[in-house]
Design a protein around this motif. Structure first.
Motif, PDB file in Angstrom:
ATOM      1  N   ARG A   1      13.638  17.060 112.701  1.00 52.53           N
ATOM      2  CA  ARG A   1      14.011  15.825 113.378  1.00 52.53           C
ATOM      3  C   ARG A   1      12.967  14.732 113.182  1.00 52.53           C
ATOM      4  O   ARG A   1      13.300  13.555 113.021  1.00 52.53           O
ATOM      5  CB  ARG A   1      14.231  16.076 114.873  1.00 52.53           C
ATOM      6  CG  ARG A   1      14.648  14.820 115.636  1.00 52.53           C
ATOM      7  CD  ARG A   1      15.069  15.146 117.064  1.00 52.53           C
ATOM      8  NE  ARG A   1      16.203  16.073 117.119  1.00 52.53           N
ATOM      9  CZ  ARG A   1      16.769  16.477 118.260  1.00 52.53           C
ATOM     10  NH1 ARG A   1      16.302  16.036 119.425  1.00 52.53           N
ATOM     11  NH2 ARG A   1      17.787  17.314 118.235  1.00 52.53           N
ATOM     12  N   PHE A   2      11.689  15.116 113.194  1.00 54.49           N
ATOM     13  CA  PHE A   2      10.636  14.107 113.149  1.00 54.49           C
ATOM     14  C   PHE A   2       9.945  14.016 111.794  1.00 54.49           C
ATOM     15  O   PHE A   2       8.957  13.284 111.646  1.00 54.49           O
ATOM     16  CB  PHE A   2       9.628  14.352 114.267  1.00 54.49           C
ATOM     17  CG  PHE A   2      10.251  14.248 115.637  1.00 54.49           C
ATOM     18  CD1 PHE A   2      10.669  13.023 116.135  1.00 54.49           C
ATOM     19  CD2 PHE A   2      10.452  15.382 116.411  1.00 54.49           C
ATOM     20  CE1 PHE A   2      11.259  12.915 117.395  1.00 54.49           C
ATOM     21  CE2 PHE A   2      11.042  15.295 117.665  1.00 54.49           C
ATOM     22  CZ  PHE A   2      11.452  14.054 118.151  1.00 54.49           C
ATOM     23  N   GLY A   3      10.456  14.751 110.817  1.00 55.37           N
ATOM     24  CA  GLY A   3       9.954  14.621 109.457  1.00 55.37           C
ATOM     25  C   GLY A   3       8.510  15.043 109.267  1.00 55.37           C
ATOM     26  O   GLY A   3       7.754  14.416 108.519  1.00 55.37           O
ATOM     27  N   VAL A   4       8.123  16.140 109.943  1.00 57.44           N
ATOM     28  CA  VAL A   4       6.750  16.645 109.815  1.00 57.44           C
ATOM     29  C   VAL A   4       6.798  18.138 109.492  1.00 57.44           C
ATOM     30  O   VAL A   4       7.848  18.776 109.574  1.00 57.44           O
ATOM     31  CB  VAL A   4       5.947  16.425 111.119  1.00 57.44           C
ATOM     32  CG1 VAL A   4       5.734  14.951 111.378  1.00 57.44           C
ATOM     33  CG2 VAL A   4       6.647  17.096 112.312  1.00 57.44           C
ATOM     34  N   GLU A   5       5.670  18.668 109.109  1.00 56.95           N
ATOM     35  CA  GLU A   5       5.526  20.117 108.928  1.00 56.95           C
ATOM     36  C   GLU A   5       4.452  20.596 109.890  1.00 56.95           C
ATOM     37  O   GLU A   5       3.432  21.152 109.503  1.00 56.95           O
ATOM     38  CB  GLU A   5       5.160  20.441 107.477  1.00 56.95           C
ATOM     39  CG  GLU A   5       6.268  20.182 106.479  1.00 56.95           C
ATOM     40  CD  GLU A   5       7.515  21.037 106.736  1.00 56.95           C
ATOM     41  OE1 GLU A   5       7.338  22.198 107.180  1.00 56.95           O
ATOM     42  OE2 GLU A   5       8.636  20.552 106.518  1.00 56.95           O
ATOM     43  N   LEU A   6       4.701  20.355 111.167  1.00 60.56           N
ATOM     44  CA  LEU A   6       3.689  20.635 112.184  1.00 60.56           C
ATOM     45  C   LEU A   6       3.731  22.070 112.673  1.00 60.56           C
ATOM     46  O   LEU A   6       2.712  22.772 112.699  1.00 60.56           O
ATOM     47  CB  LEU A   6       3.872  19.677 113.363  1.00 60.56           C
ATOM     48  CG  LEU A   6       2.943  19.883 114.563  1.00 60.56           C
ATOM     49  CD1 LEU A   6       1.476  19.746 114.136  1.00 60.56           C
ATOM     50  CD2 LEU A   6       3.277  18.902 115.688  1.00 60.56           C
ATOM     51  N   PHE A   7       4.902  22.526 113.089  1.00 66.66           N
ATOM     52  CA  PHE A   7       4.999  23.829 113.739  1.00 66.66           C
ATOM     53  C   PHE A   7       5.417  24.909 112.741  1.00 66.66           C
ATOM     54  O   PHE A   7       6.283  24.679 111.885  1.00 66.66           O
ATOM     55  CB  PHE A   7       5.998  23.791 114.893  1.00 66.66           C
ATOM     56  CG  PHE A   7       5.570  22.904 116.025  1.00 66.66           C
ATOM     57  CD1 PHE A   7       4.343  23.083 116.641  1.00 66.66           C
ATOM     58  CD2 PHE A   7       6.392  21.880 116.485  1.00 66.66           C
ATOM     59  CE1 PHE A   7       3.942  22.272 117.698  1.00 66.66           C
ATOM     60  CE2 PHE A   7       6.007  21.063 117.530  1.00 66.66           C
ATOM     61  CZ  PHE A   7       4.775  21.254 118.138  1.00 66.66           C
ATOM     62  N   LEU A   8       4.805  26.073 112.891  1.00 67.78           N
ATOM     63  CA  LEU A   8       5.192  27.239 112.110  1.00 67.78           C
ATOM     64  C   LEU A   8       6.276  28.001 112.862  1.00 67.78           C
ATOM     65  O   LEU A   8       6.375  27.919 114.089  1.00 67.78           O
ATOM     66  CB  LEU A   8       3.989  28.150 111.889  1.00 67.78           C
ATOM     67  CG  LEU A   8       2.752  27.527 111.214  1.00 67.78           C
ATOM     68  CD1 LEU A   8       1.648  28.566 111.087  1.00 67.78           C
ATOM     69  CD2 LEU A   8       3.115  26.940 109.862  1.00 67.78           C
ATOM     70  N   ALA A   9       7.092  28.748 112.125  1.00 73.30           N
ATOM     71  CA  ALA A   9       8.088  29.641 112.735  1.00 73.30           C
ATOM     72  C   ALA A   9       7.498  31.045 112.731  1.00 73.30           C
ATOM     73  O   ALA A   9       7.540  31.738 111.710  1.00 73.30           O
ATOM     74  CB  ALA A   9       9.400  29.596 111.951  1.00 73.30           C
ATOM     75  N   PRO A  10       6.883  31.471 113.842  1.00 73.01           N
ATOM     76  CA  PRO A  10       6.141  32.739 113.841  1.00 73.01           C
ATOM     77  C   PRO A  10       7.039  33.949 113.625  1.00 73.01           C
ATOM     78  O   PRO A  10       8.193  33.974 114.047  1.00 73.01           O
ATOM     79  CB  PRO A  10       5.492  32.774 115.230  1.00 73.01           C
ATOM     80  CG  PRO A  10       6.322  31.861 116.064  1.00 73.01           C
ATOM     81  CD  PRO A  10       6.845  30.799 115.153  1.00 73.01           C
ATOM     82  N   GLU A  11       6.474  34.942 112.944  1.00 67.66           N
ATOM     83  CA  GLU A  11       7.183  36.183 112.665  1.00 67.66           C
ATOM     84  C   GLU A  11       6.920  37.201 113.773  1.00 67.66           C
ATOM     85  O   GLU A  11       5.820  37.246 114.343  1.00 67.66           O
ATOM     86  CB  GLU A  11       6.723  36.774 111.328  1.00 67.66           C
ATOM     87  CG  GLU A  11       7.010  35.911 110.122  1.00 67.66           C
ATOM     88  CD  GLU A  11       8.496  35.818 109.826  1.00 67.66           C
ATOM     89  OE1 GLU A  11       9.227  36.771 110.186  1.00 67.66           O
ATOM     90  OE2 GLU A  11       8.925  34.811 109.249  1.00 67.66           O
ATOM     91  N   PRO A  12       7.908  38.034 114.100  1.00 63.51           N
ATOM     92  CA  PRO A  12       7.683  39.060 115.127  1.00 63.51           C
ATOM     93  C   PRO A  12       6.917  40.257 114.576  1.00 63.51           C
ATOM     94  O   PRO A  12       7.044  40.602 113.396  1.00 63.51           O
ATOM     95  CB  PRO A  12       9.105  39.465 115.516  1.00 63.51           C
ATOM     96  CG  PRO A  12       9.912  39.229 114.274  1.00 63.51           C
ATOM     97  CD  PRO A  12       9.295  38.024 113.608  1.00 63.51           C
ATOM     98  N   ILE A  13       6.118  40.853 115.423  1.00 63.10           N
ATOM     99  CA  ILE A  13       5.524  42.168 115.150  1.00 63.10           C
ATOM    100  C   ILE A  13       6.176  43.124 116.127  1.00 63.10           C
ATOM    101  O   ILE A  13       5.977  43.033 117.336  1.00 63.10           O
ATOM    102  CB  ILE A  13       4.000  42.165 115.353  1.00 63.10           C
ATOM    103  CG1 ILE A  13       3.331  41.197 114.376  1.00 63.10           C
ATOM    104  CG2 ILE A  13       3.430  43.564 115.176  1.00 63.10           C
ATOM    105  CD1 ILE A  13       1.828  41.081 114.579  1.00 63.10           C
ATOM    106  N   ILE A  14       6.995  44.006 115.626  1.00 64.71           N
ATOM    107  CA  ILE A  14       7.753  44.918 116.489  1.00 64.71           C
ATOM    108  C   ILE A  14       7.620  46.356 115.989  1.00 64.71           C
ATOM    109  O   ILE A  14       7.161  46.599 114.883  1.00 64.71           O
ATOM    110  CB  ILE A  14       9.247  44.533 116.548  1.00 64.71           C
ATOM    111  CG1 ILE A  14       9.841  44.467 115.127  1.00 64.71           C
ATOM    112  CG2 ILE A  14       9.441  43.213 117.251  1.00 64.71           C
ATOM    113  CD1 ILE A  14      11.322  44.152 115.096  1.00 64.71           C
TER     114      ILE A  14
END
Length: 329
Positions: free
Chosen positions: A165-178
């Protein structure tokens, strides 16, 4: 950037060995290989009413247990969620991206609000605060049980939604450890239900601060099955598999080693020695807890941890606000 983990244990009740297996014991292992931020999510605790004195006591209890279990403040950042205001601020910003429908589908909200005529709005929105907890530190991995996967997926969705939405690469999409051993410790009386202090059968739940005599009595009454074989198979032997998993957590042995050790020995010696390994771990943990809970060093560690966490969070929050169009001076 190194792989980073953020996780915490809510101070809404006294800890049992399920909390040790599902969180504390895993934290000890993870801090060897990850950049770890471990916090006490006291803001999450107040989604349901908490007596102030009880909340304060439980918050310090959890912090002392982190340290007693082996969290090293030299390796990991340990802090209280409420002491880093960026959590609440980013949580509110992310609420503007979350929609009612996806929050209403959260299983834990439905379970906790079921049958109640009135619930806090914070109970509805707290998965967004959970998302802020992890996104704030550009977290790469989050240890989760099956019941938390839905919340982590929301965090991943919000990270991608914000960036797009805001045209940035700020946040990562964290992976689960299960799937780590100990992530599902069930009741000693019913292996289909998670170990819980709220179970009216007090023998179903072993608390971290239980005495050795009480631990022995509770495990003596733990259900097994009629087969008499120590074998790890959750589908056909859930009660025994639960005990094997507890044994693995507290002994450090693998499931295969436990199965070999008790091959042909039946349940009597297995349960007796299971009690021994649990007590062997908990008695010194309890002693270290009592040292920490009365020490001013605990408060110093939490204060310094909050300062370190705030320093990491500040530039991420500032960038999120800039991307959304907030003025900066």
């Amino acid at each position: 950037m190194a792989n980073r983990i953020v996780s915490g244990i809510k101070p809404s009740g006294d800890l049992n060995i399920g909390g040790y297996g599902g969180a504390l014991s895993q934290f000890i292992q993870l801090q060897q290989d990850y950049d770890c931020f471990f916090f006490i999510p006291d803001l999450h605790a107040i989604t349901v009413p908490q007596p102030p004195d009880v909340l304060q006591r439980r918050t310090r209890d959890i912090a002392a247990l982190y340290l007693a279990a082996g969290i090293d403040p030299g390796k990991s950042v340990l802090f209280l969620q409420s002491q880093v205001p960026a959590h609440a601020e980013l949580g509110y910003l992310l609420q503007t991206l979350a929609v009612m429908g996806e929050l209403g589908r959260m299983t834990q909200y439905k379970d906790k609000s079921d049958g109640k005529s009135s619930v806090s709005s914070a109970l509805f929105t707290y998965p967004v605060l959970m998302a802020a907890d992890v996104l704030l530190y550009r977290t790469t991995h989050v240890p989760v049980g099956d019941d938390q996967l839905q919340h982590l997926e929301l965090a991943r969705d919000l990270a991608r939604r914000f960036n797009q939405r805001f045209g940035v690469e700020l946040f990562l999409a964290p992976e689960p450890i299960i799937g780590m051993i100990g992530s599902r410790i069930m009741g000693l009386d019913d292996p289909s239900a998670k170990m819980s202090k709220s179970n009216p059968n007090t023998n179903s739940c072993v608390m971290l601060m239980d005495s050795p005599e009480l631990i022995r009595r509770k495990f003596a009454k733990a259900v097994t099955d009629s087969e008499g074989i120590v074998r790890y198979d959750w589908e056909s032997k859930p009660a025994v598999s639960n005990l094997v998993e507890i044994y693995a957590v507290f002994s450090g042995l693998s499931v295969e080693e436990i199965e070999r050790r008790y091959d042909g020995k039946g349940y009597s010696s297995f349960k007796s020695e299971l009690v021994d390994v649990v007590i062997e771990k908990l008695v010194p943990l309890q002693a270290r807890y009592h040292e920490w809970i009365g020490s001013p060093e605990l408060d110093r560690i939490l204060k310094e941890g909050a300062q370190r966490a705030a320093a990491e969070a500040a530039p991420v929050l500032a960038e999120a606000k800039r991307a959304m169009g907030f003025a900066s001076f």
